[in-house]
Design an enzyme around this catalytic site. Structure first.
Site, short mmCIF file in Angstrom:
data_model
loop_
_atom_site.label_atom_id
_atom_site.label_comp_id
_atom_site.label_asym_id
_atom_site.label_seq_id
_atom_site.Cartn_x
_atom_site.Cartn_y
_atom_site.Cartn_z
N SER A 153 30.19 22.70 1.23
CA SER A 153 31.36 22.11 1.87
C SER A 153 32.00 21.18 0.85
CB SER A 153 30.92 21.32 3.10
OG SER A 153 31.95 20.48 3.57
N TYR A 166 25.68 15.52 8.20
CA TYR A 166 26.31 16.74 7.69
C TYR A 166 26.55 16.60 6.18
CZ TYR A 166 29.67 20.54 7.08
OH TYR A 166 30.33 21.67 6.64
#
Length: 279
Positions: A153, A166
């Site tokens: 990401s 995350y």
């Protein structure tokens, strides 16, 4: 249409979103697919269901591929190993591994509960390692190399407010990718990671994520949030599509990338170099 002909890909989180897109894209290019998805639970937004997994099977077969698809939890090593075993019994090998399953949750770091924090880390990092642990011994034993393609990401590369575990997990996956590249190199096993900006899937198209970007409108849709999402990117777009990421997966899985390993590949519309994050 034959860039991965004769290869077998093992993919986690295939019931929808990026995982489904990767499975269909690889099948279209000639690969057989072994995959699994949890098809259960709720993490602040709804996850895939069994009907979604059945639709992935239909789409892979429509694309000309064969598939073994099961329900399994990436946090459960025995379940992950059992799915791969069933797939290898049918297809005889595994050449490509795409540890894709992941979840997101939002809070300032001091407001995360222990349960919330562990669930994200266990899915996004431990679950990813479980795919490595299941697949890598088969690649080593077969002696014909392999390709791991991790799902990172922009949060693997920079700080992203409110993402907590995350972001930590996605930074950790970069380290795991590099270890697999180093330790797999003598076996001709390559390892790379794709780091997207926001991808238009169920992970962002839900009330939890939309509310982070449009906090003053509880009825907002994802399209209402598009201007805020666009502030994250250098290019004038709010998000990319799952197919944009699948294009990178197919390339890294193919022999076109046979000497590419230990690479962090942003497919992020310039997001990793923007000064501030939206939301």
């Amino acid at each position: 249409m034959d860039r991965v002909r004769g290869k077998v890909a093992f993919i986690s989180g295939i019931a929808r979103g990026q995982g489904r897109s990767h499975a269909v894209a690889l099948a279209r290019e000639g690969a057989d697919i072994i995959g699994f998805d949890l098809c259960d639970e709720h993490v602040g937004y709804p996850l895939a269901r069994e009907a979604d997994l059945a639709e992935t099977v239909r789409l892979v077969e429509e694309a000309g591929g064969r598939i073994v698809a099961e329900r399994a939890d990436s946090r459960d090593l025995d379940a992950v190993t059992a799915v791969l075993k069933k797939g290898i019994e049918r297809f005889g090998r595994v050449d490509i591994a795409v540890p894709n399953a992941g979840v997101v949750s939002y809070n300032p770091i001091w407001e995360w509960s222990t349960e919330q924090f562990r669930n994200v880390l266990d899915t996004n990092l431990i679950g990813v390692w479980h795919v490595v642990k299941a697949a890598m011994p088969h690649m080593v034993e077969a002696g014909s190399g392999g390709s791991f393609i991790f799902t990172g990401s922009v949060a693997s590369l920079k700080g992203c407010p409110n993402t907590g575990a995350y972001e930590i997990s996605k930074h950790g996956v970069v380290g795991l990718m590099r270890l697999v590249a180093m330790e797999g190199a003598t076996h001709n096993i390559r390892s790379n990671i794709i780091c997207p900006t926001n991808v238009r899937t169920g992970m962002i198209d839900n009330a939890q994520t939309i509310g982070l970007f449009v906090p003053d409108n509880p009825q907002a849709t994802l399209d209402d949030a598009a201007p805020a999402f666009a502030t994250m990117n250098m290019l004038p777009i709010p998000w990319v599509t799952a197919q944009d990421i699948s294009n990178g997966v197919v390339f890294l899985a193919s022999d076109e990338a046979r000497y590419i390993t230990s690479v962090v590949l942003p497919i992020d519309a310039g997001s990793s170099d923007t000064i501030s994050m939206g939301g």
